[in-house]
Design an enzyme around this catalytic site. Structure first.
Site, PDB file in Angstrom:
ATOM      1  N   LYS A  76      35.474  33.276  45.723  1.00 31.39           N
ATOM      2  CA  LYS A  76      36.112  34.568  45.482  1.00 31.39           C
ATOM      3  C   LYS A  76      37.597  34.471  45.811  1.00 31.39           C
ATOM      4  CE  LYS A  76      35.479  39.491  46.700  1.00 31.39           C
ATOM      5  NZ  LYS A  76      34.655  40.423  47.497  1.00 31.39           N
ATOM      6  N   SER A 150      32.583  43.993  45.126  1.00 29.70           N
ATOM      7  CA  SER A 150      33.814  43.444  44.587  1.00 29.70           C
ATOM      8  C   SER A 150      33.713  41.977  44.212  1.00 29.70           C
ATOM      9  CB  SER A 150      34.952  43.643  45.599  1.00 29.70           C
ATOM     10  OG  SER A 150      34.691  42.937  46.807  1.00 29.70           O
ATOM     11  N   SER A 174      29.744  44.419  48.913  1.00 31.12           N
ATOM     12  CA  SER A 174      30.303  43.575  47.855  1.00 31.12           C
ATOM     13  C   SER A 174      29.551  42.283  47.626  1.00 31.12           C
ATOM     14  CB  SER A 174      31.770  43.257  48.165  1.00 31.12           C
ATOM     15  OG  SER A 174      32.553  44.420  48.138  1.00 31.12           O
TER      16      SER A 174
END
Length: 590
Positions: A76, A150, A174
């Site tokens: 990420k 996210s 997330s």
């Protein structure tokens, strides 16, 4: 050639020579590049030149020397990879780190190979995957739905088959919401268990690094390899031995919490209640006992995350940029953070006091439970719905996730089924801090096919079981030693018929001695108690000779820790085996 990217399967493919890491990574890079225009999963896909040093590091290495030899993973883009820009999905915020995040360094040292940096909701503020200047991330199954966020691109990297696993982060859900929407296992381990050094904070006090995998077993393997105390991270925590890799196994019959009907929310989705009911039935089929749980204090804690002062903690990261260059931050993110500067110290402390009060209630509710099951999301929302009402729909996605880190619990999202339109649907198992491997064990049993072999070991959690046969029985003279340590009675049963029971000399308190014998044994009445593992040491040191703790076999064949007696202690003892138990002996005394 199609290669199974799951950890054990990939290792087997390398071992027999079906493919090399270089061949695989270059092939996956091409696949990811072809997918990226439609899915926007990578912000930075490593070039062939950028991949080469990682591939060259494996040249000549023995596969057995590296647990993650040649395993492709995605990162990420709020987690640092040295020499590659970290953007947090905000180009104006971007920087090039000189050192990788600790978790990335660990994985590289284990032989894993990074494929690239993945897309996310800007500054990890969102649960849907559409809040990025690099493009919205559609769902891996139905493109009219979001990927979830996210950690949007990270979930897609695994779901679309370009990485064996990926790293995400989780502050409010997330690492779980995108797992649920893409048929993946999303592990949000206990806070501090995986280092967050080198991670752009969302809420520094709450953030967790997460993993996305196809199976709970893989998540267990990765956690066992990476859960280490990190001097770079002041929020890092030591992993207790009861939660190491050996704790993963087949769970015993369990007691799991289920939210009351009035606490469940599916936001009008007719399929949600049916799918959740099916998941509960599956847990029951594994030997589980469902216990109704009042979820209201958990849900009140969840509301503190965005309605309370923790939004100011998010502002501490992006606020300066918002003030200097407002257009660099997406409007929806600016709207979420806008109230942060007005949060006062008084409000902050009041919210902390309320959170502590709620945690006391929630911790009490978890006593006697092995875990709790909830839906991962109430209902999926479409990209069109998110565009029309971004804050409301995003908030709905976090209904079952926002409280987890505030209350310091471990959680794992696990696939459960599919909706009528083919969209994945899943549940989340959560429990006390440092029960991660146990939760993964339950998730593995929940997820495993009926024809797949179960782990041979028995799963462990933060509770130790203890077989007692004498003065520690419920209501007897020394039972207080268990209850003062928070122990609870699990069952009343018998040993296997392989023991003799003696009334030992001395006292008070008067005590029995239980001895395993080859011949002439009987089944002895016993109780099984469960107490916090952290209390077992103090209990053990208080046991006087000739008694001690060892392994006792129960009537159903299980072996549990329990009281045993050394042979020398039988001097002057009276054989009371024929009475079948200590209570019967006391009654016989009159």
């Amino acid at each position: 050639m199609t290669i199974n990217l799951q950890l054990d399967a990939l290792r087997s493919a390398y071992r027999v020579g079906n493919i090399t890491p270089r061949q695989l990574l270059l092939s996956l890079r091409d696949k990811a590049a072809a997918l990226n225009p439609d899915y926007h999963l990578f912000i930075h896909l490593l070039s062939v030149e950028e991949l080469e040093p990682y591939l060259a590091a494996l040249d000549g290495r023995d596969i057995d020397s590296l647990p993650l030899y040649g395993v492709p993973f995605a990162i990420k883009d709020n987690i640092d990879l040295a020499g590659i820009p970290t953007t947090a999905a905000c180009p104006a915020f971007a920087y090039v780190p000189q050192q990788s995040a600790t978790i990335v360094e660990q994985l590289l040292a284990l032989g894993a190979i990074p494929l690239g940096k993945t897309n996310l909701d800007q500054f990890a503020t969102g649960l849907n995957g559409s809040r990025s200047p690099y493009g919205a991330c559609p769902n891996s199954v139905l493109p009219e739905y979001p990927s979830g966020g996210s950690s949007a691109g990270s979930s897609l990297a695994v779901a679309l088959g370009v990485a064996s696993f990926s790293l995400g982060t989780d502050t409010a859900g997330s690492g779980r919401v995108p797992a649920g929407l893409n048929n993946l296992v999303g592990l949000k381990a206990t806070k501090g268990l995986i280092s967050t050094a080198g991670v752009v904070p969302a809420c520094r006090t709450l953030d967790c690094v997460t993993t996305f995998t196809a199976t709970a077993q893989e998540a267990s393997q990765l956690l066992a390899l990476t859960a280490h105390l990190d001097p770079r991270d002041e929020y890092s925590r030591s992993n207790p031995l009861w939660n190491d890799g050996s704790a993963f196994g087949t769970p015993r019959p369990l007691r799991f919490g289920v939210p009351r009907a009035q606490d469940l929310e599916f936001f009008g989705c007719p399929e949600g209640p049916l799918l959740f009911g099916d998941a509960i039935d599956r847990l029951k089929a594994l030997g589980g006992e469902a216990v109704e749980l009042d979820l209201s204090p958990f849900l009140e804690a969840a509301r503190l995350l965005y309605e309370g002062p923790w939004v100011a903690e998010r502002y501490s990261v992006a606020g300066e940029l918002m003030e200097q260059n407002p257009q660099a931050v997406l409007p929806v993110i600016r709207a979420v953070l806008a109230k942060a500067p007005a949060v006062s110290g008084v409000q902050t402390f009041r919210a902390q006091y309320r959170l502590q009060a709620l945690k006391a209630l929630c911790d009490k509710a978890l006593e006697g439970l092995d875990c709790v099951v909830t839906p991962t999301i109430g209902r999926p929302v479409t990209l069109a719905e998110l565009e029309a009402e971004p804050v409301l729909r995003n908030s709905e996605l976090g209904y079952y996730t926002n409280f987890m880190n505030l209350l310091d619990y471990a959680a794992v999202a696990v696939p459960s089924g599919f909706m009528g339109n083919g969209l994945p649907w899943g549940v989340t198992l959560f429990g006390r801090a440092f029960t991660d491997q146990y939760l993964l064990s339950v998730a593995d049993a929940f997820q495993r096919r009926s024809d797949a072999p179960a782990p041979l070991a028995v799963a462990r959690n933060d509770r130790a079981r203890l077989v007692v046969c004498g003065a520690h029985l419920d209501g007897l003279a020394l039972n207080w030693q268990l209850k003062r340590r928070g122990a609870t009675l699990v069952e009343t049963t018998f040993s296997s018929p392989d023991y003799q029971l003696y009334a030992l000399a001395g006292g008070p308190p008067f005590r029995p001695g239980m001895v395993r014998v080859k011949d002439g044994g009987v089944a002895v009445a016993v109780e099984v108690w469960e107490l916090p593992s952290s209390e077992l040491g103090s209990f053990l040191t208080g046991i006087p000779a000739p008694l001690g703790l060892g392994k006792v076999q129960l009537a159903d064949g299980r072996w549990e820790s329990g009281f045993i007696c050394e042979a020398y202690g039988l001097e002057g003892a009276v054989d009371i085996s024929h009475l079948g138990g200590w209570r019967a002996y006391l009654k016989n005394l009159g």
